[in-house]
Design a protein around this motif. Structure first.
Motif, mmCIF file in Angstrom:
data_model
loop_
_atom_site.group_PDB
_atom_site.id
_atom_site.type_symbol
_atom_site.label_atom_id
_atom_site.label_comp_id
_atom_site.label_asym_id
_atom_site.label_seq_id
_atom_site.Cartn_x
_atom_site.Cartn_y
_atom_site.Cartn_z
ATOM 1 N N ALA A 109 0.827 -1.222 0.000
ATOM 2 C CA ALA A 109 0.000 0.000 0.000
ATOM 3 C C ALA A 109 0.852 1.259 0.000
ATOM 4 O O ALA A 109 1.967 1.294 0.525
ATOM 5 N N HIS A 110 0.280 2.301 -0.598
ATOM 6 C CA HIS A 110 0.917 3.620 -0.616
ATOM 7 C C HIS A 110 0.522 4.354 0.674
ATOM 8 O O HIS A 110 -0.620 4.226 1.126
ATOM 9 N N PRO A 111 1.439 5.154 1.245
ATOM 10 C CA PRO A 111 1.086 5.842 2.505
ATOM 11 C C PRO A 111 0.042 6.953 2.361
ATOM 12 O O PRO A 111 -0.324 7.573 3.358
ATOM 13 N N ILE A 130 4.514 -0.948 3.011
ATOM 14 C CA ILE A 130 4.026 0.426 2.798
ATOM 15 C C ILE A 130 5.161 1.228 2.166
ATOM 16 O O ILE A 130 6.287 1.199 2.669
ATOM 17 N N GLY A 131 4.871 1.913 1.067
ATOM 18 C CA GLY A 131 5.934 2.721 0.459
ATOM 19 C C GLY A 131 5.446 3.478 -0.758
ATOM 20 O O GLY A 131 4.292 3.351 -1.187
ATOM 21 N N ILE A 162 6.841 0.161 -3.786
ATOM 22 C CA ILE A 162 5.836 -0.909 -3.952
ATOM 23 C C ILE A 162 6.242 -1.813 -5.124
ATOM 24 O O ILE A 162 6.173 -3.039 -5.056
ATOM 25 N N LEU A 163 6.693 -1.181 -6.203
ATOM 26 C CA LEU A 163 7.109 -1.938 -7.390
ATOM 27 C C LEU A 163 8.311 -2.840 -7.056
ATOM 28 O O LEU A 163 8.341 -4.021 -7.421
ATOM 29 N N GLU A 164 9.269 -2.281 -6.332
ATOM 30 C CA GLU A 164 10.455 -3.069 -5.967
ATOM 31 C C GLU A 164 10.071 -4.225 -5.056
ATOM 32 O O GLU A 164 10.556 -5.345 -5.214
ATOM 33 N N PHE A 165 9.166 -3.953 -4.098
ATOM 34 C CA PHE A 165 8.725 -5.000 -3.173
ATOM 35 C C PHE A 165 8.036 -6.135 -3.940
ATOM 36 O O PHE A 165 8.385 -7.306 -3.784
ATOM 37 N N ILE A 193 -1.807 -7.909 -3.610
ATOM 38 C CA ILE A 193 -2.937 -6.973 -3.686
ATOM 39 C C ILE A 193 -2.317 -5.577 -3.629
ATOM 40 O O ILE A 193 -1.559 -5.263 -2.699
ATOM 41 N N VAL A 194 -2.595 -4.796 -4.668
ATOM 42 C CA VAL A 194 -1.867 -3.535 -4.851
ATOM 43 C C VAL A 194 -2.766 -2.348 -4.493
ATOM 44 O O VAL A 194 -3.692 -2.016 -5.241
ATOM 45 N N ALA A 195 -2.496 -1.720 -3.349
ATOM 46 C CA ALA A 195 -3.326 -0.601 -2.894
ATOM 47 C C ALA A 195 -2.690 0.731 -3.303
ATOM 48 O O ALA A 195 -2.226 1.520 -2.473
ATOM 49 N N THR A 196 -2.663 0.934 -4.601
ATOM 50 C CA THR A 196 -2.294 2.229 -5.168
ATOM 51 C C THR A 196 -2.893 2.261 -6.574
ATOM 52 O O THR A 196 -3.613 1.325 -6.959
ATOM 53 N N GLU A 197 -2.628 3.316 -7.340
ATOM 54 C CA GLU A 197 -3.235 3.430 -8.673
ATOM 55 C C GLU A 197 -2.868 2.216 -9.513
ATOM 56 O O GLU A 197 -1.710 1.796 -9.552
ATOM 57 N N GLN A 198 -3.849 1.649 -10.198
ATOM 58 C CA GLN A 198 -3.655 0.323 -10.793
ATOM 59 C C GLN A 198 -2.736 0.288 -12.023
ATOM 60 O O GLN A 198 -2.274 -0.788 -12.399
#
Ligand code: 13P
Ligand code: SF4
Length: 340
Positions: free
Chosen positions: A216-218, A231-232, A237-240, A250-255
């Motif tokens: 997730a994005h902060p 969280i990042g 997020i991409l690197e993780f 599950i990607v909690a930022t813009e798709q």
């Protein structure tokens, strides 16, 4: 009152212009890139087609660095307006064009310069730290600008006994307060994309994919961050997601960031985080999505819309941005951000 910074005034994109439907847009954009010595910078939230034709894809900090360093004559900024403004602030000798000048940001909109000036006046002894998702006018009233990838580092570098005001994202601000132990006074803005995810629906999705990790994005509310494994910033997020041993995320930022994830790790499965009704297009930024290949082509042909800040405003906004670039830790040597 917002200063006019985008030209021609009052125009979003150069719509109304006919494009030959048989035109090979990709070939034409590449031709214009060579002819005009242009560089195309794109945020991870842009449509996959735009990411693929860009010279560089990155998060807000990567793109600021790139805009400051480029030797191109023209910067074509595929993102939102405040990002193009940052490019003009850092590279005033380049022409900065953008596909659609109406591409704003709910965080910037929430923090109008007059209201921010009053907020700042209320806390005269506080250091003013602002998220890069803000107008040039608000940046000009700030001591430090941060992005989601350097905010914690910047705040930790400030004297412990100095009080801070932070804007415009209250969720990012609250997250930073928890991480740094500070008690920053927060401006009440939110991102309309990250705010809509539902912790209950994410947990439900996780139940049906027990091996999936949540990133997730902060800018997300605390309830989402509590159910997240990572969280990042978008780059983090991409690197993780691409370096983790897990196979589902599950990607909690813009798709649109999933486009890069899928390119780097085609064997993995990425689910956009759901909103409250479980099925909405919550993970789509309506501002980012205004940019299209057609508008990208037209802005290169017309060299408009373009961003040019009044020089006194540019110089005032440059100061806190320069501090940001000086304080930020250097980019990782082998970062996936360098999608060139
Ligand atoms: P980053 O690019 O810093 O991750 O920020 C995401 C965002 O919301 C940009 O508008
Ligand atoms: Fe602004 Fe949110 Fe869109 Fe980013 S995703 S540009 S923060 S509205």
């Amino acid at each position: 009152m917002k200063t006019q910074t985008v030209f021609p005034p009052g125009q979003g994109s150069m719509t109304g212009q006919e494009i030959d439907p048989l035109l090979d847009l990709e070939a034409e954009i590449n031709r214009l890139k060579r002819e005009k010595n242009a560089v195309i910078l794109a945020h991870y939230y842009q449509d996959g087609e735009i990411q693929d034709i860009a010279d560089f894809v990155g998060d807000s900090l990567d793109l600021s660095r790139k805009a400051a360093q480029t030797d191109a004559d023209m910067i074509v900024f595929c993102g939102v307006r405040f990002m193009a403004e940052v490019a003009n602030i850092l590279s005033p000798d380049k022409k900065v064009v953008l596909p659609d000048a109406a591409a704003g940001c709910s965080l910037e909109d929430s923090c109008q310069p007059d209201a921010y000036a009053a907020f700042r006046k209320k806390y005269p002894n506080h250091i003013a730290v602002n998220y890069i998702n803000s107008s040039a006018e608000v940046k000009a009233m700030s001591d430090y600008i941060v992005t989601s990838s350097n905010a914690e580092h910047t705040i930790n570098s400030l004297p412990k006994d100095s009080p801070i005001i932070f804007g415009p994202d209250r969720h990012l601000g609250a997250y930073l307060n928890r991480k740094t132990g500070r008690d920053m006074v927060l401006w009440p803005g939110t991102c309309i994309v990250h705010e809509q995810f539902s912790a209950r629906e994410i947990t439900r999705l996780k139940d049906s994919h027990p091996g999936a990790l949540v990133a997730a994005h902060p800018e997300c509310p605390e309830a989402i961050l509590e159910v997240s494994d990572h969280i990042g910033s978008t780059r983090s997020i991409l690197e993780f997601a691409t370096s983790s041993k897990a196979k589902e995320f599950i990607v909690a930022t813009e798709q649109n960031i999933i486009h890069q994830m899928q390119k780097i790790s085609p064997e993995k499965i990425f689910y956009p985080a759901p909103g409250a009704d479980g099925s909405c297009n919550c993970a789509q930024c309506p501002f980012m999505e205004l940019n299209t290949m057609e508008k990208l082509y037209l802005c290169m042909v017309n060299e408009a819309p373009y961003v040019k800040l009044p020089e006194n405003l540019r110089v005032a906004a440059l100061k806190p941005l320069q501090r940001m670039l000086e304080i930020s830790p250097p980019p990782a040597k082998k970062s996936v951000a360098a999608a060139e």
